[in-house]
Design a protein around this motif. Structure first.
Motif, PDB file in Angstrom:
ATOM      1  N   GLY A 159       0.809  -1.217   0.000  1.00 18.20           N
ATOM      2  CA  GLY A 159       0.000   0.000   0.000  1.00 18.20           C
ATOM      3  C   GLY A 159       0.839   1.263   0.000  1.00 18.20           C
ATOM      4  O   GLY A 159       2.043   1.231   0.269  1.00 18.20           O
ATOM      5  N   ASN A 163      -1.926   4.388   3.430  1.00 20.97           N
ATOM      6  CA  ASN A 163      -2.200   3.162   4.186  1.00 20.97           C
ATOM      7  C   ASN A 163      -1.277   3.007   5.398  1.00 20.97           C
ATOM      8  O   ASN A 163      -1.432   2.053   6.168  1.00 20.97           O
ATOM      9  CB  ASN A 163      -2.054   1.927   3.286  1.00 20.97           C
TER      10      ASN A 163
ATOM     11  N   ASP C 143      -8.868   0.828   3.040  1.00 22.28           N
ATOM     12  CA  ASP C 143      -7.698   0.363   2.289  1.00 22.28           C
ATOM     13  C   ASP C 143      -8.076  -0.422   1.036  1.00 22.28           C
ATOM     14  O   ASP C 143      -7.220  -0.700   0.200  1.00 22.28           O
ATOM     15  CB  ASP C 143      -6.805  -0.495   3.193  1.00 22.28           C
TER      16      ASP C 143
END
Lengths: 476, 417, 399
Positions: A159, A163, C143
């Motif tokens: 990520g 993130n 996410d």
């Protein structure tokens, strides 16, 4: 409007003479970041040494409604750190302390000027690392990473910056100080950390950044595959993505890049007769697991047209393979006096056709393009060489860049994956967002910065779309 | 644009050099980093910034010239030579007085002898006067030139039977004036490795300080003299430098003397010049007796960045039994010495040095080694300023001591080889 | 305004075919078939200053009683984009989570979010940001979200994000949609990043003393195992606790992780024979009580936070995601006790979110209670920016 003597004197009072830069030659050095096509001389530069100084500076500027621009290492590729002569450039390089490392909770608290790679170095003794690894990681700052929502090769598996940021202390453009998020990463109310990360310095300045750290993978395997042509390499990427194995990184370089890297001090041993190489990194808990995945990927690569696949035999070779990749942008400086690196994202299944189109665009405009990019994310970085002393060539670069963007958008992609919009990509914003969505961005900006003094003139196109600017009727 | 300034063209403004720059690390100021200075040089030579522009010379003068940025640069920008050229233009008639004095002394044989003789006398009391003040620091630098190891080894002058190679030592100015013990150690170590040493008369200061500070004409004069001196010895004789700064410039004489009638001779000299560590690695080197110490090696900039010699010094140090090489953080960074820089930019130089001293202190070693006189003096004085008397020595001194311990010199405190 | 007049105005906006019904309470429930008509409803509501509520599948939170109209996205329940080779999907907000999961499975794709509750809708999961145990290995809901369409309080459609896996073009409006309980707009569709269906999926469970299990969980993390889930939970916190370790990878990966877990923790782990059922039951548990709270806690502070929950809130279903650190508690909806707990938690820098509670209680408590200094003003500005006339009846903060 140039800066008033009153504001200048007040800035000196806050940071002292020693940390104010106002001489013409000094300002010249702050006129650019790593985007070669834009420059702008700031009104004045200040280098605060503490967060309190930053707060006092913003309060002063908010009071006088003076625009300001935050700058980290100036490695940004979209002109996000450029300031006009009516603005104060706040260089945050001196705020470079790692304030806390909490290995048990796997987090670190840093000031914005801490260099990305320095953090991973500092936490290595605990078996931890900071995952986002932009290619400029040896130079770029975490504050800049937060502003741009920086990515990097290993973002495929782990990520992007967004993130990994848990909590932020932010000085808002009105001078108030707020803490967003929490140390566990759980938002405190709506996801303000998520909104702030990637806001390109237009929502305020982060003075304290709490980031998540990850354990260093016990086992790593790096494969290098080479191909006879770029399109085949693109197909191999799609095959890996569809396989279900998520590599830690999946990077591609074309022949132009291979050549310049091999000519540089970062020569990595890439086969110079290859049209493309793929760098595939796998990591995991045990050598057996990683070896099994590596074997599966190797079979896949060979089946999809790789000429050969080899694995780095030791840590030194792995480091060398990566150095070549990470320094490729700089090494492309060998290709021509100036270099513009584009940044666009396409669906990964569209990579082969988009790479073909880019090649056609380059040859149509008589330009040399080197591709080095995060293939696993579909995040392209065509590097176009030129000479800024040659206006005709520069014009062709601009045309080719625009044409490449259109191809990527048409393929279902977007105009920037990790470099940000800054001043460079504003012109393409209306190609990917409709008027209401752009208006939403303007509203968001206004909620954070009513006066519009934080990094004005970036991200949101001001003239391109009369419809929504008039509708919103607010200044961005 | 001249060839030197064309060396700046590949700069893509990527900023990868910033963290390698000792001055940028201290101030965080773009104008104190390589990329900012390149911008200044480009704009100045393009005529967009005048020579008297506020801040131009200030920031260019603050560059150490360590060239760590060249090592970090992926596109191969030739920073050092461009800097020298721009400095030569800017400093044509206005060099800081300290630089002028230093450069004058190094250039004039008589002045040199008198100065160094005085310094050697004063050295006897330097230990007691060393401290953190500016003056104390200067005494610390002088004190660091003391021979600290193997003072009593026999000065063997016997010629080598069946020499493996023949070598001429570049003697230099400070090295012969204050570091004669390093020259002697070098001679002993080379002989122990089967090297025949040749004396070469007519050598002068290499001219590095002059070249770096932009005194082009003086640098050329000195270079010509050295080229002429070494042109008289047979072609198969290597020229060995044990000062990284001197070696770096000797290797760059062809550029300095580009277009000069002696350019070809300069090329010949550059080609056969090597650092003492390079020739020793080439030869083996002979393994001596144990030195059971913890040691930190701090590579001189003019060795690692200018000459790109990184492995050989480590290889010769590794060859010494029981000597433990302790790594220290940021070894690649300059100590702040940089020729006469420590005298011209004392404040910045000290900030850079403080960083170096603290990383070395953290390594907690018995001895520190580095292959350049300026670095030995700078680091030595920095340590003494904080009351740390860890010796700072040249790598050949350790090798010399190891050979003495092995009894190769047949001297008083040896065991059998 | 009379009910009939509201209905008439609504009918004019959405057209003849769109159902408008009387729901529980007095609200009119309208089920727009697409985002344009959703936006049109909101535009009218904004002009008329009608309070608007949103309902999902109705399984998680109840409708707002003081809404004049309730928008029900259940007619928007399709997958509008799916590229299995790119591993990207766009699903409409009214789609059932389980249907999405089934559709993806047919194409060999998988979305690693296991939200609490049952029969949740896509819009609800994203608007509430309710991740389950898989958050340990795969991250929070935010996410996984690449893009979303958000209909604002003045009836504009913001098409945030994109369909590619990496995107920094413009400000991240997607983050307005995720986890804000609809405070800034109504989600009409969401684009997710997917993974290929895992090759191997195993669950290990151990029972025993809470702190002993927690220490074992820390040991597992320290050994570098990357479990998909590492969940410590109990029906009754005074009784035995269960540590559930879910391992998802290739066959070799799962085998390696099992060895690591066994080596790290000196516990009698059993392999669950039916892991899927185990985790489905786990997800359903929190619906057995009227209120559900989520607490953010750094891992090493979990024992203290669990003690505080036990003390302040009383018994209830408790489940802790050991890493990155979050606790979900379901129990009695006692406003006073929840307020006291939230006060204590704030002192320790633990954010508390009231995920669900009976409407009257929620109106008093607010999903987020009080914010930290200066943040409340910022949230207020954001709400005004995206809902200028304040039509969304979202009790985001305490009354």
């Amino acid at each position: 409007m140039p800066l008033s003597p009153q504001v200048r004197a007040a800035l000196v009072r806050i940071v002292s003479d020693r940390w104010v830069r106002a001489a013409s030659a000094q300002l010249e050095t702050f006129a650019r970041d790593a985007l070669p096509t834009a420059r702008s001389i700031p009104g004045i530069v200040v280098l605060p040494g503490t967060r309190d100084e930053v707060i006092r500076i913003i309060r002063l500027l908010a009071h006088h409604e003076v625009p300001f621009v935050a700058r980290g290492a100036g490695t940004g590729l979209s002109g996000g750190a450029l300031a006009n002569n009516d603005a104060v450039l706040i260089a945050l390089t001196r705020l470079n302390r790692i304030l806390e490392v909490d290995p048990q909770n796997r987090l670190a608290v840093v000031e914005p000027g801490v260099v990305n790679a320095r953090l991973s170095e500092a936490v290595a003794e605990f078996g931890l690392l900071y995952a986002p690894d932009p290619s400029s990681q040896t130079a770029c700052t975490l504050g800049g990473n937060v502003a741009e929502n920086a990515g990097g090769p290993h973002c495929l598996k782990y990520g992007v910056t967004s993130n990994h940021v848990l909590e932020l202390e932010v000085v808002l453009p009105d001078g108030s100080v707020v803490t967003l998020g929490s140390r566990s990463g759980e938002p405190w109310g709506p996801d303000l950390v998520g909104l702030f990360v990637g806001s390109e310095g237009m929502f305020g300045i982060a003075t304290r950044i709490t980031v998540r750290l990850l354990p260093t993978p016990p086992s790593i395997r790096t494969l290098l595959a080479d191909f006879d042509d770029l399109t085949t390499a693109g197909r191999a990427v799609s095959a890996i993505i569809a396989s279900g194995i998520v590599p830690a990184a999946l990077e591609m370089m074309d022949q132009v890049c291979i050549e310049v890297v091999e000519a540089s001090i970062y020569a990595a041993g890439y086969p110079i007769d290859a049209a493309a190489v793929l760098l595939v990194e796998l990591d995991g808990a045990t050598d057996d697991q990683v070896a099994a995945e590596g074997a599966a990927i190797e079979v896949l690569l060979m089946r999809h047209g790789a000429r050969s696949v080899r694995a780095a035999s030791d840590a030194a070779e792995r480091a060398r393979l990566w150095q070549g990749r990470k320094k490729a942008f700089g090494a492309l400086g060998r290709m021509s006096p100036d270099l513009v690196v584009q940044d666009a994202v396409v669906p990964r299944s569209a990579l082969p056709e988009v790479l073909d189109s880019i090649r056609a665009i380059a040859s149509h405009h008589g330009l040399r393009v080197g591709n080095v990019f995060h293939a696993g994310d579909g995040n392209l970085h065509p590097n176009i060489g030129f000479d800024r002393e040659n206006p005709d060539e520069f014009e062709r670069v601009e045309q080719a860049s625009a044409a490449i963007m259109q191809v990527c958008i048409a393929a279902g992609g977007t105009i920037t994956g990790e470099h940000g919009v800054g001043v460079d990509k504003r012109r393409y914003m209306t190609d990917v967002f409709d008027a209401d969505t752009l208006d939403g961005m303007a509203r968001l900006r206004q909620a954070f910065d009513v006066a519009g003094i934080a990094n004005p003139g970036k991200v949101i196109p001001t003239h391109a779309c009369r419809e929504w600017t008039q509708g919103a009727g607010r200044h961005v | 644009m001249t060839a030197q300034l064309a060396g700046l063209a590949p700069c893509t403004h990527c900023g990868f050099c910033l963290q390698s720059c000792p001055t940028f690390l201290v101030t965080g100021d773009e104008a104190d980093g390589p990329r900012g200075r390149i911008e200044l040089m480009r704009e100045f030579t393009a005529g967009r910034i005048p020579a008297d522009a506020n801040g131009l010379r200030y920031h260019l003068d603050r560059c150490l010239g360590c060239r760590a940025c060249e090592t970090a640069c992926p596109s191969g920008v030739e920073y050092g030579s461009a800097l020298e050229e721009v400095r030569a233009t800017l400093n044509a008639d206005s060099l800081p007085i300290t630089s002028r004095i230093v450069n004058y002394v190094m250039q004039d044989g008589g002045m040199q002898r008198v100065t160094f003789a005085g310094a050697r006398v004063a050295r006897a009391v330097a230990r007691h006067l060393a401290g953190p003040s500016s003056l104390g620091f200067a005494w610390g630098m002088l004190d660091a030139t003391h021979a600290t190891t193997n003072k009593h080894a026999a000065h063997t002058t016997a010629s080598v039977q069946e020499p493996r190679v023949r070598v001429a030592l570049f003697t230099g100015c400070i090295m012969s004036g204050l570091f004669s013990h390093v020259h002697e150690a070098t001679a002993r170590v080379l002989r122990a490795n089967g090297v025949q040493l040749m004396a070469v008369p007519g050598q002068r200061c290499c001219g590095a300080l002059h070249a770096h500070s932009g005194q082009h004409a003086d640098a050329v004069t000195l270079a010509r003299a050295n080229v002429a001196a070494f042109a008289q010895i047979p072609e198969d004789v290597y020229v060995v430098a044990n000062s990284a700064g001197c070696g770096a410039l000797l290797k760059e004489y062809p550029r300095l003397l580009s277009g000069d009638p002696v350019e070809e001779d300069a090329m010949a000299l550059a080609e056969r010049t090597c650092d003492v560590s390079e020739i020793l690695v080439e030869l083996g080197p002979t393994v001596g007796g144990p030195i059971p110490l913890r040691m930190a090696y701090d590579p001189p900039c003019h060795l690692q960045h200018a000459q790109r010699v990184t492995d050989p010094p480590l290889r010769i140090l590794e060859s010494i039994p029981e000597l433990e090489l302790v790594p220290h953080a940021d070894a690649h960074l300059c100590c702040g010495s940089a020729g006469s820089y420590s005298l011209v930019e004392p404040e910045l130089s000290r900030s850079i040095l403080d960083r170096k001293v603290s990383t070395l202190a953290a390594a907690n070693v018995d001895v520190i080694t580095t292959g350049n006189p300026g670095c030995i003096m700078q680091i030595g004085a920095g340590l003494r300023a904080v009351g740390d008397d860890t010796p700072v020595v040249h790598p050949v001194e350790l090798l010399d001591r190891s050979y003495a311990a092995a009894g190769y010199y047949g001297s008083q405190r040896s065991s059998t080889p | 305004m009379s009910d009939a007049r509201v209905q008439q105005r609504l009918r004019a906006v959405v057209g003849a075919s769109v159902p408008i019904e009387h729901g529980p309470g007095d609200a009119l429930v309208v089920s727009p078939p697409d985002d344009h008509r959703t936006a049109a409803i909101l535009e009218t509501a904004s002009a008329e200053r009608w309070p608007v509520g949103v309902r999902g599948a109705g399984t998680w939170s109840s409708q707002q009683p003081n809404a004049l109209i309730t928008i029900d996205p259940s007619e928007m329940a399709d997958v509008t984009y799916l590229d299995p080779s790119d591993l990207v999907v766009t699903a409409q907000a009214g789609m059932q989570w389980s249907s999405l999961r089934a559709t993806l499975a047919e194409h060999g794709a998988w979305l690693p979010i296991d939200p609490p509750g049952e029969r949740r809708s896509v819009g609800s999961v994203v608007a509430t940001g309710t991740a389950g145990p898989l958050r340990c290995g795969y991250g929070a809901v935010r996410d996984h979200v690449l893009g979303a369409t958000l209909a604002t309080g003045d009836g504009k459609l913001m098409r945030a994000g994109s369909k590619v896996v990496k995107n920094v073009a413009g400000f991240d409006l997607v983050k307005l949609a995720t986890g804000s309980f609809g405070a800034f707009g109504l989600i009409t569709d969401v684009t997710f990043r997917l993974r290929a269906v895992p090759r191997a999926d195993a669950t290990l469970v151990a029972r025993g003393n809470r702190d002993r299990l927690l220490q074992a969980a820390f040991a597992i993390l320290e050994r570098g195992a990357n479990p998909a889930a590492l969940e410590l939970y109990a029906d009754d916190p005074d009784d035995d606790w269960i540590l559930g370790v879910r391992l998802i990878a290739t066959d070799e990966g799962v085998q390696a992780a099992r060895d690591t877990v066994a080596g790290a923790a000196d516990l009698p782990f059993e392999r669950a024979t039916d892991g899927a059922t185990l985790w489905r039951d786990h997800a359903a548990h929190c619906l057995e009580h009227p209120a559900t709270l989520r607490v953010g806690v750094p891992p090493r502070a979990l024992p203290a936070a669990l003690d505080l929950i036990r003390h302040d809130l009383g018994p209830g279903w408790t489940s802790a995601t050991v890493f990155p650190g979050a606790i979900r508690w379901s129990g009695a909806s006692d406003v006073d006790r929840i307020k006291v707990f939230r006060h204590h938690a704030a002192h320790q820098e633990f954010p508390v979110t009231v995920e669900r509670a009976p409407v009257d209680n929620l109106a008093v408590l607010g999903h987020f209670g009080a914010y930290r200094e200066g943040v409340g003003r910022l949230i207020g500005s954001l709400r005004t920016a995206f809902d200028p006339h304040g039509i969304f009846v979202v009790p985001e903060r305490a009354a």
